[in-house]
Design an enzyme around this catalytic site. Sequence first.
Site, short mmCIF file in Angstrom:
data_model
loop_
_atom_site.label_atom_id
_atom_site.label_comp_id
_atom_site.label_asym_id
_atom_site.label_seq_id
_atom_site.Cartn_x
_atom_site.Cartn_y
_atom_site.Cartn_z
CD GLU A 41 25.19 -26.57 12.21
OE1 GLU A 41 25.00 -26.65 10.98
OE2 GLU A 41 24.99 -25.53 12.86
NE ARG A 45 28.37 -27.09 5.10
CZ ARG A 45 28.61 -25.80 5.32
NH1 ARG A 45 29.80 -25.30 5.00
NH2 ARG A 45 27.69 -25.02 5.86
CE LYS A 129 21.91 -22.62 9.23
NZ LYS A 129 22.68 -23.81 8.81
#
Length: 207
Positions: A41, A45, A129
């Site tokens: 993943e 950011r 999640k």
Amino acid sequence: MNNPQELFDLGPVVPVVVLDEAAHAVPLARALLRGGIRVIEVTLRTPAALAAIERIGAEVPDVVVGAGTVTTGEQAEQAAKSGAKFLISPGATDRVLDAMEQTGLPFLPGVATVSEAMRAAERGLTALKFFPAEAAGGVPYLRSIAGPLPGLRFCPTGGITPARAGAYLSLPNVGCVGGSWLTPADALAEGDWSRIEALARDAAALR
């Protein structure tokens, strides 16, 4: 991969990666793969994230690369165009859920409460999640909701350490865990791929 539940079958740990340099993407992915990790993943950011996803997809096809920290519809669309194979969001607003669904990619929406999990389930979403895992109640919380929400499975992420990962993975409603410990910032900065490979090998052996 068409079903988000398939993410749980790729391995016990999904590395949560923050990349400041796209040039690190391919050697990082290869190091993780050598250690037995087949999924990554890459969090959205940093400005390098989309290019990193594209490079991993093109040069390390044995690794399933996805985009994390998806917080807007535009990010979902950009990640899909960059070759992401799945999407992960920290939360589950209707707008973000709609956008992720429209990409056609499997995705894990982030939830932290029973109500959020139930709302996701009402949309037919059963792979979720759990974030931020440790701060939101951790193992005891997930254990307590397994009974009333038996049809849901989670990838807890946030504050999980190698020492804590096994307790999560022992729960019947946990499919995998997300962890940033596999790719320490100093190891990435120094290009210490052998260290990352060793961390990946330990993580792959957790289950």
